[in-house]
Design an enzyme around this catalytic site. Structure first.
Site, PDB file in Angstrom:
ATOM      1  N   HIS A  67      13.183 -19.277  -8.200  1.00 21.14           N
ATOM      2  CA  HIS A  67      13.528 -19.446  -9.613  1.00 21.14           C
ATOM      3  C   HIS A  67      13.960 -18.120 -10.223  1.00 21.14           C
ATOM      4  O   HIS A  67      14.930 -18.049 -10.993  1.00 21.14           O
ATOM      5  CB  HIS A  67      12.314 -20.018 -10.359  1.00 21.14           C
ATOM      6  CG  HIS A  67      12.495 -20.104 -11.839  1.00 21.14           C
ATOM      7  ND1 HIS A  67      11.964 -19.168 -12.697  1.00 21.14           N
ATOM      8  CD2 HIS A  67      13.153 -21.014 -12.617  1.00 21.14           C
ATOM      9  CE1 HIS A  67      12.271 -19.491 -13.943  1.00 21.14           C
ATOM     10  NE2 HIS A  67      12.990 -20.598 -13.924  1.00 21.14           N
ATOM     11  N   GLU A  70      17.445 -17.302  -9.113  1.00 21.92           N
ATOM     12  CA  GLU A  70      18.432 -18.103  -9.850  1.00 21.92           C
ATOM     13  C   GLU A  70      18.770 -17.446 -11.190  1.00 21.92           C
ATOM     14  O   GLU A  70      19.928 -17.354 -11.588  1.00 21.92           O
ATOM     15  CB  GLU A  70      17.879 -19.513 -10.077  1.00 21.92           C
ATOM     16  CG  GLU A  70      18.722 -20.382 -10.993  1.00 21.92           C
ATOM     17  CD  GLU A  70      17.874 -21.126 -12.010  1.00 21.92           C
ATOM     18  OE1 GLU A  70      18.220 -21.075 -13.208  1.00 21.92           O
ATOM     19  OE2 GLU A  70      16.870 -21.753 -11.607  1.00 21.92           O
ATOM     20  N   HIS A  71      17.750 -16.971 -11.896  1.00 21.75           N
ATOM     21  CA  HIS A  71      17.973 -16.305 -13.176  1.00 21.75           C
ATOM     22  C   HIS A  71      18.846 -15.064 -13.017  1.00 21.75           C
ATOM     23  O   HIS A  71      19.748 -14.820 -13.831  1.00 21.75           O
ATOM     24  CB  HIS A  71      16.619 -15.889 -13.775  1.00 21.75           C
ATOM     25  CG  HIS A  71      15.998 -16.928 -14.646  1.00 21.75           C
ATOM     26  ND1 HIS A  71      15.659 -16.707 -15.958  1.00 21.75           N
ATOM     27  CD2 HIS A  71      15.664 -18.216 -14.398  1.00 21.75           C
ATOM     28  CE1 HIS A  71      15.126 -17.796 -16.482  1.00 21.75           C
ATOM     29  NE2 HIS A  71      15.108 -18.730 -15.538  1.00 21.75           N
ATOM     30  N   GLU A 143       8.949 -17.918 -20.485  1.00 19.89           N
ATOM     31  CA  GLU A 143       9.255 -19.293 -20.081  1.00 19.89           C
ATOM     32  C   GLU A 143       8.022 -19.970 -19.492  1.00 19.89           C
ATOM     33  O   GLU A 143       7.728 -21.129 -19.798  1.00 19.89           O
ATOM     34  CB  GLU A 143      10.389 -19.289 -19.058  1.00 19.89           C
ATOM     35  CG  GLU A 143      10.794 -20.670 -18.576  1.00 19.89           C
ATOM     36  CD  GLU A 143      11.925 -20.640 -17.561  1.00 19.89           C
ATOM     37  OE1 GLU A 143      12.090 -21.634 -16.834  1.00 19.89           O
ATOM     38  OE2 GLU A 143      12.642 -19.609 -17.491  1.00 19.89           O
TER      39      GLU A 143
END
Length: 209
Positions: A67, A70-71, A143
């Site tokens: 994740h 991906e950012h 987040e």
């Protein structure tokens, strides 16, 4: 080339593996102007233990690397952010990570090939530094904390932890604030070089041909 036909929706899927190992899928559409493309790699949150090609020992990385990666893929060495570039082209772009894959995608009516060039550039040219990795930790921590405030997400994660004792599917896709604090640029490059190669990826197009 392999052709798969779905008679219920009257559509065909054309798929072929290129010489470099990349699998291409095409779904022709009629009577539409919108074009859609997604580029996915078989790399998700469950892949926290793996053997790097050419090595024998198991490599273990912190939870949440897929994740996190991906950012970071949108940030480019020239100072631009590919998400902003795509938005300026009038393209609706996004990316997401699941337990077993990561996907980069966009949909457009105009500037399709310019957007496709940008997609291929940023997915194939990662740029990680100590500074931008540390900056991202703060963003992703926010987040994670945000999702912790969602009762439905808490119920889902508690259910996963109750159902699975050892399977990494029980781990939050984003990891934890503690686990992502251990991520650095070397870990990101190591995971990118292991999983972001054509033989482990699929590119799918859906548009009028």
């Amino acid at each position: 080339m392999q052709v798969i036909e779905n008679l219920n929706i009257k559509e065909k899927l054309y798929t072929e593996k290129l010489d470099n190992g990349l699998t291409i899928m095409i779904i022709p559409k009629t009577g539409i102007k919108k074009k859609y493309v997604m580029w996915a790699t078989q790399y998700g949150s469950i892949n926290n233990k793996f053997i790097i090609p050419g090595e024998e020992e198991i490599t273990t990385v912190p939870d949440g690397v897929a994740h996190f990666l991906e950012h970071k893929m949108f940030e480019q060495q020239n100072g631009t952010n590919s998400l902003d570039v795509l938005t300026a082209l009038g393209v609706n772009a996004n990316a997401y990570t699941t337990t077993n894959y990561t996907t980069y995608l966009f949909e457009a009516t105009d500037n399709f090939y310019k957007a496709l060039d940008e997609l291929m550039d940023y997915v194939q040219n990662p740029y990680f530094t100590d500074e931008n990795v540390e900056k991202e930790k703060g963003i992703i921590s926010q987040e994670i904390n945000m999702y912790d405030d969602y009762p439905e997400w808490a119920v889902y994660m508690n259910a996963m932890k109750s159902m699975y004792k050892n399977n990494p599917v029980k781990i939050d896709i984003a990891g934890s604030v503690e686990s992502i604090s251990k991520i650095n640029k070397d870990i990101l490059y190591k995971c990118y070089n292991t999983f972001y190669n054509p033989s482990n990826m699929v590119m799918c197009f859906s548009r009028r041909f």
